[in-house]
Design an enzyme around this catalytic site. Structure first.
Site, PDB file in Angstrom:
ATOM      1  N   TYR A   1      -1.003  -1.839 -12.310  1.00 44.36           N
ATOM      2  CA  TYR A   1      -2.468  -2.019 -12.800  1.00 44.36           C
ATOM      3  C   TYR A   1      -2.424  -1.364 -14.420  1.00 44.36           C
ATOM      4  O   TYR A   1      -3.788  -0.201 -14.581  1.00 44.36           O
ATOM      5  CB  TYR A   1      -3.197  -1.285 -11.817  1.00 44.36           C
ATOM      6  CG  TYR A   1      -2.966  -1.391 -10.687  1.00 44.36           C
ATOM      7  CD1 TYR A   1      -3.264  -2.671 -10.568  1.00 44.36           C
ATOM      8  CD2 TYR A   1      -2.020  -0.768  -9.371  1.00 44.36           C
ATOM      9  CE1 TYR A   1      -2.847  -3.693  -8.700  1.00 44.36           C
ATOM     10  CE2 TYR A   1      -2.019  -1.674  -8.540  1.00 44.36           C
ATOM     11  CZ  TYR A   1      -2.480  -2.737  -8.183  1.00 44.36           C
ATOM     12  OH  TYR A   1      -2.076  -3.783  -6.700  1.00 44.36           O
TER      13      TYR A   1
ATOM     14  N   ARG B   1      -7.812   2.689 -15.091  1.00 47.47           N
ATOM     15  CA  ARG B   1      -7.728   3.459 -13.606  1.00 47.47           C
ATOM     16  C   ARG B   1      -8.545   4.949 -13.848  1.00 47.47           C
ATOM     17  O   ARG B   1      -8.999   5.386 -12.594  1.00 47.47           O
ATOM     18  CB  ARG B   1      -6.839   3.353 -13.265  1.00 47.47           C
ATOM     19  CG  ARG B   1      -5.938   1.831 -13.156  1.00 47.47           C
ATOM     20  CD  ARG B   1      -4.462   2.073 -12.379  1.00 47.47           C
ATOM     21  NE  ARG B   1      -4.604   2.821 -11.060  1.00 47.47           N
ATOM     22  CZ  ARG B   1      -4.460   3.806 -10.707  1.00 47.47           C
ATOM     23  NH1 ARG B   1      -3.946   4.959 -11.077  1.00 47.47           N
ATOM     24  NH2 ARG B   1      -4.594   4.330  -9.020  1.00 47.47           N
TER      25      ARG B   1
ATOM     26  N   GLY C   1       0.371  -0.951  -0.601  1.00 44.09           N
ATOM     27  CA  GLY C   1      -0.214   0.286   0.014  1.00 44.09           C
ATOM     28  C   GLY C   1       1.004   1.538   0.471  1.00 44.09           C
ATOM     29  O   GLY C   1       0.389   2.239  -0.142  1.00 44.09           O
TER      30      GLY C   1
ATOM     31  N   TYR D   1     -11.394   4.588 -11.228  1.00 47.90           N
ATOM     32  CA  TYR D   1     -10.769   4.834  -9.883  1.00 47.90           C
ATOM     33  C   TYR D   1     -10.434   6.712  -9.913  1.00 47.90           C
ATOM     34  O   TYR D   1     -10.422   7.248  -8.944  1.00 47.90           O
ATOM     35  CB  TYR D   1      -9.790   4.536  -8.765  1.00 47.90           C
ATOM     36  CG  TYR D   1      -9.168   3.224  -9.096  1.00 47.90           C
ATOM     37  CD1 TYR D   1     -10.397   2.531  -8.805  1.00 47.90           C
ATOM     38  CD2 TYR D   1      -8.268   2.155  -9.643  1.00 47.90           C
ATOM     39  CE1 TYR D   1      -9.943   1.008  -8.028  1.00 47.90           C
ATOM     40  CE2 TYR D   1      -7.786   1.471  -9.167  1.00 47.90           C
ATOM     41  CZ  TYR D   1      -9.041   0.594  -8.663  1.00 47.90           C
ATOM     42  OH  TYR D   1      -9.224  -0.823  -8.431  1.00 47.90           O
TER      43      TYR D   1
ATOM     44  N   PRO E   1       4.733  -4.989  -1.655  1.00 47.34           N
ATOM     45  CA  PRO E   1       5.177  -3.981  -2.237  1.00 47.34           C
ATOM     46  C   PRO E   1       4.423  -4.674  -3.443  1.00 47.34           C
ATOM     47  O   PRO E   1       4.791  -5.375  -4.082  1.00 47.34           O
ATOM     48  CB  PRO E   1       6.574  -3.199  -1.999  1.00 47.34           C
ATOM     49  CG  PRO E   1       6.926  -3.835  -1.487  1.00 47.34           C
ATOM     50  CD  PRO E   1       6.190  -5.540  -0.603  1.00 47.34           C
ATOM     51  N   GLY E   2       3.606  -3.471  -4.382  1.00 47.05           N
ATOM     52  CA  GLY E   2       3.910  -3.778  -5.628  1.00 47.05           C
ATOM     53  C   GLY E   2       3.671  -2.628  -6.578  1.00 47.05           C
ATOM     54  O   GLY E   2       4.974  -3.005  -7.272  1.00 47.05           O
ATOM     55  N   ARG E   3       2.564  -1.359  -6.741  1.00 46.16           N
ATOM     56  CA  ARG E   3       2.806   0.027  -7.113  1.00 46.16           C
ATOM     57  C   ARG E   3       4.175   0.360  -6.231  1.00 46.16           C
ATOM     58  O   ARG E   3       4.537   0.992  -7.921  1.00 46.16           O
ATOM     59  CB  ARG E   3       1.774   0.747  -6.388  1.00 46.16           C
ATOM     60  CG  ARG E   3       1.275   1.424  -7.155  1.00 46.16           C
ATOM     61  CD  ARG E   3       0.400   2.596  -6.297  1.00 46.16           C
ATOM     62  NE  ARG E   3      -0.873   2.107  -5.452  1.00 46.16           N
ATOM     63  CZ  ARG E   3      -1.786   1.455  -6.383  1.00 46.16           C
ATOM     64  NH1 ARG E   3      -2.060   2.661  -6.992  1.00 46.16           N
ATOM     65  NH2 ARG E   3      -2.989   1.334  -5.807  1.00 46.16           N
TER      66      ARG E   3
ATOM     67  N   CYS F   1     -15.065   3.974 -27.874  1.00 44.96           N
ATOM     68  CA  CYS F   1     -16.021   4.622 -28.035  1.00 44.96           C
ATOM     69  C   CYS F   1     -17.202   4.765 -26.522  1.00 44.96           C
ATOM     70  O   CYS F   1     -18.100   4.233 -26.494  1.00 44.96           O
ATOM     71  CB  CYS F   1     -16.810   3.547 -29.169  1.00 44.96           C
ATOM     72  SG  CYS F   1     -18.848   3.746 -29.543  1.00 44.96           S
ATOM     73  N   GLU F   2     -16.206   5.577 -26.315  1.00 51.08           N
ATOM     74  CA  GLU F   2     -17.185   6.032 -24.931  1.00 51.08           C
ATOM     75  C   GLU F   2     -16.830   6.981 -24.038  1.00 51.08           C
ATOM     76  O   GLU F   2     -15.494   7.737 -23.794  1.00 51.08           O
ATOM     77  CB  GLU F   2     -16.283   5.051 -23.495  1.00 51.08           C
ATOM     78  CG  GLU F   2     -16.369   3.190 -23.448  1.00 51.08           C
ATOM     79  CD  GLU F   2     -18.760   2.760 -23.077  1.00 51.08           C
ATOM     80  OE1 GLU F   2     -18.585   4.351 -22.627  1.00 51.08           O
ATOM     81  OE2 GLU F   2     -18.734   2.168 -23.672  1.00 51.08           O
TER      82      GLU F   2
END
Length: 441
Positions: free
Chosen positions: A394, A334, A249, A338, A295-297, A365-366
């Site tokens: 991510y 993301r 985190g 988010y 940890p990742g991010r 197309c959004e």
């Protein structure tokens, strides 16, 4: 911008990543393109491991959180650095195994692991299964009994510590879909259930208090709660938990609203956790605990840059100007999911003065396919090269074939060298699993 030695403009104002110019990367690999700076990844991993060694006498380890970025190449890097990993699916386990990674160094997470996934993990000698649901205890014990093995397990707990983070990614609340609440007694029920199972060995307890955390006090408080719980386990059962896994985190820099952390700043998180555990050991009479972090991010987030080519430019006079790129929400969901924010530059004009405020829009197309809603840039034109920073976590791992767009390739760069970590998809790849039902033929 979040420049550093291995990712910064040259004297001509062009972004250079791992010793390779952005324009050369586009010329060789095309766009959209995920670019991963290997030097940065290795530096963060080494710094985290060194901090465990120096601040906690080496009695612990660092597990890379695979969900942030999973492919054979990243597991090869983790293997070379003697890292642990955490995995959340059979697919991630298979990918790690395919790279030659020793899966006994893996932690298997997930709030609803399939029976087939648990069987696959046990068959391949997974290191630790992190129990996340009371039913999983009996299911895993039965699997292990049939296979005549004893499986190491941790349980994931919710310590009730809420870090200041986006509400979608808070995970330590009592109503979270993840883990067992300490406060309402569920965690202790799970502990006692595991201790009564012959084919499960209780190894440790996990917690994860959220993502994008910059407040170190949240970790101190979580350590206090977790060590109290470990003492409670000892008092009620006589069992001494071996390991405390504090999750990850750790926050990274996305925009000017986020701190720009150095490696020392990152390591401070672990120093704080280590010191808090040492203090708890001394003041609470706690036995020595192995310390793990996941940890990742913070390992891969800032290592990644996504390169895009500018296509159409839509200028609604006096209202809004859109710079349209050849990627979008299929390679970075993301912002839509988010409301995540990013920084970007025109990669060949890093020193040019910003002259207009624009939106960087994707090709899907959004109407919500906006990578950056408002950013000041030099005047852009068709063919310019846009670099969006901090996309290593991510981005690729959450990519899709929405609108039947191809998932972009991943290129790793280091010391002036660049090569595919993930090759580009073809149209054939996109339709590979399609079929036509016999009754439609």
């Amino acid at each position: 911008m979040n420049y550093r030695k291995s990712m910064m403009p040259n004297k001509d104002g062009e972004l250079v990543i791992g010793g390779v110019k952005a324009s050369d990367l586009r010329a060789k690999f095309g766009t959209p393109l995920y670019v991963m700076d290997v030097e940065f990844i290795k530096a963060v991993c080494r710094a985290f491991k060194d901090t465990i060694n120096n601040s906690y006498e080496g009695f612990g380890g660092v597990a890379f959180a695979s969900k942030s970025f999973s492919c054979k190449a990243i597991y090869t890097i983790m293997k070379s650095l003697d890292m642990n990993i955490d995995v959340v699916s059979a697919g991630e386990i298979y990918t790690a195994l395919s790279s030659g990674f020793d899966i006994s160094k893996a932690y298997f997470h997930g709030n609803n692991k399939l029976i087939s996934e648990l069987e696959y993990a046990v068959d391949n000698n997974i290191g630790v299964v992190v129990i996340d649901n009371i039913e999983e205890i009996d299911i895993l014990n039965e699997i292990c009994a049939k296979k005549r093995v004893v499986q190491k397990v941790n349980i994931r707990t919710n310590p009730g510590v809420e870090a200041h983070t986006h509400s979608y990614i808070q995970t330590a609340k009592i109503d979270s879909k993840f883990g067992f609440s300490i406060e309402n007694g569920d965690a202790m029920v799970a502990i006692k259930s595991i201790l009564n199972r012959k084919n499960l060995h209780l190894n440790g307890v996990n917690c994860h208090i959220g993502s994008q955390i910059f407040d170190s006090n949240a970790f101190r408080l979580a350590v206090d709660v977790m060590t109290d719980f470990i003492l409670e386990i000892d008092r009620e059962t006589g069992y001494k938990v071996e390991e405390l896994n504090m999750g990850g985190g750790f926050g990274v820099h996305y925009t000017e609203n986020d701190p720009k952390f150095t490696l020392d700043d990152y390591c401070n998180y672990i120093k704080i956790i280590a010191m808090a555990i040492k203090d708890a050991t001394a003041t609470k009479g706690l036995h020595r605990l192995k310390l793990m972090v996941e940890p990742g991010r913070s390992i891969v987030g800032e290592a990644g840059v996504t390169l895009y080519s500018v296509g159409n430019i839509r200028d609604i006079k006096g209202i809004k100007k859109y710079i349209c790129i050849d990627g979008g929400m299929f390679d970075n969901i993301r912002p839509a999911l988010y409301q995540a924010e990013y920084e970007a530059v025109i990669a060949t004009k890093c020193f040019a003065k910003a002259e207009e405020t624009v939106a960087i829009a994707g090709k899907c197309c959004e109407s919500g396919d906006i990578i950056i809603d408002k950013i000041d840039l030099p005047v852009a034109k068709r063919g310019d090269l846009i670099a969006v920073f901090t996309t290593g976590a991510y981005g690729y791992s959450m990519a899709s074939n929405y609108n039947r767009n191809a998932i972009p390739p991943v290129v790793m760069v280091e010391d002036g060298k660049a090569d595919y970590a993930v090759k580009p998809q073809t149209f054939e790849d996109i339709v590979r699993n399609d079929d036509i039902p016999y009754f439609l033929k």
